[in-house]
Design an enzyme around this catalytic site. Structure first.
Site, PDB file in Angstrom:
ATOM      1  N   GLU A 124       0.868   6.912  -6.435  1.00  0.00           N
ATOM      2  CA  GLU A 124      -0.232   7.899  -6.431  1.00  0.00           C
ATOM      3  C   GLU A 124       0.328   9.327  -6.406  1.00  0.00           C
ATOM      4  O   GLU A 124      -0.137  10.207  -7.146  1.00  0.00           O
ATOM      5  CB  GLU A 124      -1.089   7.599  -5.198  1.00  0.00           C
TER       6      GLU A 124
ATOM      7  N   LYS B 269       0.840  -1.213   0.000  1.00  0.00           N
ATOM      8  CA  LYS B 269       0.000   0.000   0.000  1.00  0.00           C
ATOM      9  C   LYS B 269       0.871   1.257   0.000  1.00  0.00           C
ATOM     10  O   LYS B 269       0.540   2.261  -0.647  1.00  0.00           O
ATOM     11  CB  LYS B 269      -0.930  -0.006   1.216  1.00  0.00           C
TER      12      LYS B 269
HETATM   13  O1  LIG Z   1      -5.491   4.642  -1.782  1.00  0.00           O
HETATM   14  C1  LIG Z   1      -6.072   5.507  -1.146  1.00  0.00           C
HETATM   15  O2  LIG Z   1      -7.272   5.444  -0.845  1.00  0.00           O
HETATM   16  C2  LIG Z   1      -5.271   6.701  -0.721  1.00  0.00           C
HETATM   17  O3  LIG Z   1      -3.928   6.432  -1.052  1.00  0.00           O
HETATM   18  C3  LIG Z   1      -5.343   7.000   0.745  1.00  0.00           C
HETATM   19  O4  LIG Z   1      -5.086   5.860   1.467  1.00  0.00           O
HETATM   20  C4  LIG Z   1      -4.340   8.077   1.141  1.00  0.00           C
HETATM   21  O5  LIG Z   1      -3.580   7.650   2.210  1.00  0.00           O
HETATM   22  C5  LIG Z   1      -4.888   9.363   1.587  1.00  0.00           C
HETATM   23  O6  LIG Z   1      -6.036   9.664   0.881  1.00  0.00           O
HETATM   24  C6  LIG Z   1      -3.949  10.549   1.438  1.00  0.00           C
HETATM   25  O7  LIG Z   1      -2.605  10.256   1.508  1.00  0.00           O
HETATM   26  P1  LIG Z   1      -1.535  11.441   1.558  1.00  0.00           P
HETATM   27  O8  LIG Z   1      -1.951  12.354   2.678  1.00  0.00           O
HETATM   28  O9  LIG Z   1      -0.229  10.808   1.872  1.00  0.00           O
HETATM   29  O10 LIG Z   1      -1.572  12.139   0.246  1.00  0.00           O
END
Ligand SMILES: O=C(O)[C@H](O)[C@@H](O)[C@H](O)[C@H](O)COP(=O)(O)O
Length: 292
Positions: free
Chosen positions: A171, A164
């Protein structure tokens, strides 16, 4: 099956609903009594029948640690704890050992999908011993998206959160690439409708993706994002990805740059650019901009 779910915020609350829709019994506990089905962890554990499965969905760090500390005292051998929060993968082995000392199993699970997960399903990446994963499997099946993909037993304890974490690093870099392209398109006069360019990319292009769809949603709400400040927080996963890359000497230029771009977004003025301006002035007499 029966599941205990600790943490009924944006993620946990919707997950409870999706698991219930699949026909399972979920008892939820949250410090906010308005959201909770039971009033304490003791009550939660007392009402579940064995082997109990308790899914922890609270913020990473101290909240997760204190929940696991309490569950280690309340649960019995054969029960299983799942950490579905965004914990750092290096915490997982510690939690697994702490619980194993009491005969309690542990599975770490990275959960992706955000607020859309209730309807679309949650992508799941989990790590742990096969027998512990098997105990939780009906819950994984209820949460995952429909279709052949969307969940994976990634490996040993820690593998779920590691997968993850890397997902989140990707991401960061994908979002950064869309954001940079968007800024450049907005800059030139010849492109008169940037939003429609983004919309057109949703079909047929090499770069179509769910993040692109969400970018179009955002531009539909506010065509030039005029109402937003250019400021982005981070919750840790990008940093951990870069740290893991350093540990393994793996070059991650795109992910690292996208993390650093967020840091830059939090500065009103750039101290390092002051130094660059000062040095150009020193060696070349180049003009500097003075503060008013
Ligand atoms: O896959 C997901 O649903 C996202 O990756 C989520 O888990 C993420 O952790 C937060 O939305 C923001 O993450 P950041 O604050 O690190 O941008």
């Amino acid at each position: 099956m029966e599941l205990g779910l600790v943490g009924l915020g944006k993620m946990g609350g919707n997950m409870r609903e999706r698991i219930r829709r699949a026909g399972h019994t979920v008892l939820g506990y949250d410090r906010n009594a308005d959201l909770a089905d039971v009033h304490s962890l003791e009550e939660l554990v007392g009402k579940l029948s064995g082997p109990r499965v308790v899914w922890v969905m609270v913020p990473a760090g101290e909240p997760t640690q204190s929940t696991i500390d309490q569950l280690a005292e309340l649960l019995e051998p054969g029960d299983v704890v799942v950490d579905g929060g965004n914990s750092r993968w290096t915490d997982d082995e510690k939690h697994a050992e702490q619980l194993a000392a009491k005969g309690i199993g542990f599975v770490d699970c990275g959960v992706s999908g955000g607020v859309w997960g209730l309807e679309n399903g949650y992508a799941l990446m989990y790590g742990g011993a096969p027998e512990h994963v098997a105990t939780v499997q009906p819950v994984f099946d209820a949460l995952k998206p429909e279709g052949d993909f969307g969940s994976v037993h990634a490996g040993k304890v820690g593998a779920g959160h590691f997968a993850k974490m890397v997902h989140n690093g990707i991401e960061y870099a994908m979002m950064q690439a869309y954001a940079e392209g968007w800024e450049l398109l907005e800059k030139v006069d010849s492109v008169t409708d940037v939003r429609e360019v983004f919309r057109s990319w949703q079909e047929g292009t090499v770069i179509r993706s769910w993040l692109l769809d969400l970018a179009v949603n955002a531009l539909d709400d506010d065509e030039h994002l005029a109402g937003l400040r250019g400021y982005a927080q981070d919750s840790g996963e990008g940093r951990w990805t870069v740290e893991a890359a350093i540990d393994h000497a793996v070059p991650l230029p795109a992910i690292t740059a996208s993390l650093f771009a967020r840091f830059a977004s939090r500065q009103e003025d750039s101290p390092q650019m002051k130094m660059i301006a000062a040095l150009r002035n020193q060696f070349g007499g180049h003009a500097v901009e003075k503060k008013p």
